[in-house]
Design an enzyme around this catalytic site. Sequence first.
Site, PDB file in Angstrom:
ATOM      1  N   THR A  48       0.851  -1.177   0.000  1.00  0.00           N
ATOM      2  CA  THR A  48       0.000   0.000   0.000  1.00  0.00           C
ATOM      3  C   THR A  48       0.891   1.232   0.000  1.00  0.00           C
ATOM      4  O   THR A  48       2.075   1.142   0.284  1.00  0.00           O
ATOM      5  CB  THR A  48      -0.860  -0.019   1.293  1.00  0.00           C
TER       6      THR A  48
ATOM      7  N   GLY B 186      -1.611  -3.850   5.611  1.00  0.00           N
ATOM      8  CA  GLY B 186      -2.673  -4.812   5.875  1.00  0.00           C
ATOM      9  C   GLY B 186      -3.062  -4.857   7.344  1.00  0.00           C
ATOM     10  O   GLY B 186      -3.483  -3.869   7.948  1.00  0.00           O
TER      11      GLY B 186
END
Length: 526
Positions: free
Chosen positions: A340, A423
């Site tokens: 991410t 996550g």
Amino acid sequence: MGISVTGSRAMITSPHHLASMAGAQTLQRGGNAFDAAIAISACLGVVYPHMTGLGGDSFWMTYSASEGRVRVYNATGRAGYSVNRMLYDGEGSIPSRGVRSAITVPGMVDGWAAIAEGYGRLPWGELFEPAIAYAEQGFPLSADQHANTALNWAMLKASAATSRIYAPGNEAAQAGSRFVQRDMAGTLKLIAERGREVFYQGELAKRITEHIERAGGYLTFEDFASHTGYWTEPLKGTYRGHEICQAPPNSQGFAAILALQQLERFSLQHIEHGSFEYYHLLVESLKLAFRDRNEVLTDPEFASIPLDKLLSPEYAAELAARIDMRQAGALASAAMGGDTAYAAVVDDEGNAVSFIQSLYFEFGSGEVAGDTGVLLQNRGSFFSLDPKHPNRLEPGKRTFHTLMPAMALRDGKPAILYGTQGGEGQPQTQTAILTRMIDYGMNPQNAIEQPRFVWGRTWGEASQALRLESRIDPAVVKRLGEAGHDVRVVGSFDQAMGHAGAIRMTDEGFLQGGTDPRSDGAAIGW
């Protein structure tokens, strides 16, 4: 190790220095924080393509100084309207890679359009100039992209369109080599010229979905054409005089509020930072938050989520009372991807944007949509095939989302913008960073650089271990193991901890910025 950056007019942090520069240039050309955020986001999709891109999702937490309020834009995609569990009949789970894992419409471009239309100042096309230049002319490939390419070499070679861009030779391109993405440059030029609609209802939507059909996937042109994100209000909690803002479900953001409101019942000022008690208390509060998250989180349009109860002070006190300061509690977590990119911007007008974007696993599905250069996300692979699971796969549904940009307010105005890759690690790292700044007085850079931990399954791994960076005092590590934690000591600045960033507004009116030494990022302020 990074340097704490201080400014009084503007501040930017992102996990890649070229993206941070794109944001700074946008501000200096007369753009505001919203314009800069779009420029950073688009640039990250080019210079950090293994983490994020046009084929992924995003969440945007915005503060408009003129409106005096925080809003959240949910730029995440729904499962295709013909996608159902029967397509995976006889399989234990949705594949995590390949075109059959690419079952949710990418929300990124829609997010850009919403931010620009709502608050932007500069012409739309100008916002993509840095990203187009880096895609067309190339840039020095990052060490992080090299490492992830080598790790995923076999997967990247499995698709001809993907291999041509990301694994064209016999080995992963070296860090520092020129990485060019001409297909992506062409796609970004179309978006810059024609706007959002070309991606969802025009030429790009047609080319992407035709590739998906040829490759045996399920998303259709109609799925793209009907896509839209939406504006919503943030969830709010409290922590030591701050109002904590998180994105509401389908984001997991409420888990971080739940953990903080437990910690508020403990006197951290009497607990030494970095001690056994510090790490144990944070881990245990987060595990209790994860238990509730795992039971209820999904698309709120498909299920009722009891947020009023979960975020109430009474419930936080009830959970805090269950924490045994001597012994680790037991809890299982679900395996999650964690690649991410988080970034944040504050401008000289007081506008602020805290945003995060992702392809889910590194390189997402591993499937590039033909000649568009768009790497499709595999976010939908987190749906469950269990018909009784709250996050079960259903047509038109948004999945449980790990992305969670955060903002802490004081007196109704932004005081801290923060977030991280990772996550399952996102609520954990956010909690560590925020307590370090609020309870221990650290600046953002110092808070980010302190040794970190991550508990549970992340990046698809099966382990329930408590990973601890090797810089943590061995005596503390030993005590955590004796208390029942499944301790695993990892590298000193381990990539499993993710890439965090933060901006803080001091009482004296200065802006402090920090970026993660585990990333290729930079904080820029003036």
